[in-house]
Design a protein around this motif. Structure first.
Motif, short mmCIF file in Angstrom:
data_model
loop_
_atom_site.label_atom_id
_atom_site.label_comp_id
_atom_site.label_asym_id
_atom_site.label_seq_id
_atom_site.Cartn_x
_atom_site.Cartn_y
_atom_site.Cartn_z
N UNK A 210 1.95 -43.36 1.64
CA UNK A 210 1.40 -42.87 2.43
C UNK A 210 0.15 -41.74 2.52
N UNK A 211 0.42 -41.81 0.86
CA UNK A 211 -1.05 -41.34 0.40
C UNK A 211 -1.92 -41.66 0.53
N UNK A 212 -2.25 -43.33 0.36
CA UNK A 212 -3.62 -44.21 0.49
C UNK A 212 -3.46 -44.09 1.85
N UNK A 213 -2.86 -44.36 2.95
CA UNK A 213 -3.22 -44.75 4.42
C UNK A 213 -3.91 -43.22 4.91
N UNK A 214 -3.35 -41.64 4.15
CA UNK A 214 -3.69 -40.30 5.10
C UNK A 214 -4.96 -39.97 3.86
N UNK A 215 -5.01 -40.85 2.28
CA UNK A 215 -6.18 -39.84 1.86
C UNK A 215 -6.34 -38.97 1.15
N UNK A 216 -5.01 -39.02 0.81
CA UNK A 216 -4.31 -37.04 0.89
C UNK A 216 -5.02 -36.07 -0.22
N UNK A 217 -5.02 -37.49 -1.55
CA UNK A 217 -5.30 -36.88 -3.24
C UNK A 217 -7.20 -37.03 -2.82
N UNK A 218 -7.73 -37.92 -2.34
CA UNK A 218 -9.19 -37.44 -1.77
C UNK A 218 -10.08 -35.63 -1.07
N UNK A 219 -9.07 -35.90 -0.31
CA UNK A 219 -9.12 -34.86 1.10
C UNK A 219 -8.51 -33.66 -0.06
#
Length: 310
Positions: A210-219
């Protein structure tokens, strides 16, 4: 869909951020609008609330809640565009910004979104349905090595290599189409003794994908300095995180705002010329009370950090 969501650390977050009833405040993670509704109760008729969410369902739900309240501006965008959007709307500077990170309960509970390992659904996991990358592409197209790295880095899953191996073996027979297919591969990879104790064996892998699909940490990494820049002097930023990777980014970024020297210790004088941008108001993160965790088990991993621009 009934967009029901139990808001985490509600009073602690809003009380830390909303100090001026006539001020301008931003909820970067609208979700079920729990924090936003509480913010509005603290604003007078001249106050303003700007709400971001990339999920159109959250925006539609908020339209039903807030109706014609002229104090509220709803923005159907990822909060990564925070500074750009506030400039467009001529709303800078603002007095406070809050983030409640992670996936909202409606996203977890609505089976077809593919976030939950407890319900069988198409492998999706996109918070923004228009985004190109899905969980299905990751589990069926990525190499075993890349899958293992993803699961280890973003899920902190010690069985990452074995889980990646079993995913690749499973997809050689047929593509993994649903969350149930993925859960089955993960369960086969994790030893029975481990499955019988601790959290659900798929929890960390689903988090990682989920983190990678939504680029959560990058955002998150790209928005924090933006948020500080958008604040008026004395304005506050509050961030609720739900796992150590998010919390580490927030903790380190707030620490960088303190203006401490980062030069190597062997240098006789400071050459980095640090500038103090903010003070951190939470020496240790604020955690949910035992009562809140009992009422809402999803809150148990939440941590709140607050900083004030100076």
């Amino acid at each position: 869909m009934d967009f029901h969501h139990v808001t985490v650390l509600l009073e602690e977050t809003v009380n830390a951020v909303v100090l001026n009833p006539s001020g301008k405040y931003v909820d970067c993670t609208l979700g079920g609008a729990g924090h936003s509704k509480r913010v509005l109760t603290k604003l007078d008729t001249s106050g303003n609330l700007i709400c971001f969410d990339q999920d159109e369902l959250a925006i539609r739900h908020a339209e039903d809640i807030f109706g014609e309240d002229e104090r509220v501006t709803l923005i159907n965008r990822n909060f990564e565009s925070l500074e750009e959007t506030l400039k467009e709307l001529e709303l800078l500077p603002v007095n406070g910004i809050l983030f409640d990170l992670g996936v909202s309960s409606p996203q977890l509970d609505e089976a077809e979104r593919g976030f939950s390992y407890m319900q069988d659904a198409p492998l999706d996991m996109r918070m923004d349905p228009s985004s190109p990358l899905t969980a299905r592409e990751i589990v069926n197209k990525w190499t075993e090595e890349n899958l293992a790295q993803l699961i280890w880095k973003y899920g902190e899953e010690k069985w990452s290599k074995r889980i990646a191996q079993f995913i690749v073996q499973a997809r050689q027979e047929r593509e993994l189409e649903t969350t149930g297919d993925l859960v089955q591969a993960i369960k086969a990879a994790v030893p029975a003794a481990v499955r019988r104790s601790g959290p659900h064996p798929a929890k960390r892998t689903f988090q990682a994908i989920r983190i990678v699909v939504n680029d959560e940490l990058g955002v998150l990494d790209r928005v924090l300095d933006q948020a500080l820049s958008c604040l008026d002097h004395g304005g506050r930023i509050a961030v609720i995180t739900f796992h150590s990777l998010e919390d580490r980014i927030v903790k380190d970024r707030m620490k960088s705002w303190l203006g401490r020297c980062t030069c190597p210790p062997e240098l006789p004088i400071c050459r980095c010329n640090p500038v103090t941008l903010a003070k951190v108001l939470t020496r240790k993160p604020i955690l949910p009370s035992e009562e809140e965790v009992a009422q809402n088990p999803r809150s148990r991993s939440a941590k709140l950090r607050v900083a004030e621009k100076i």
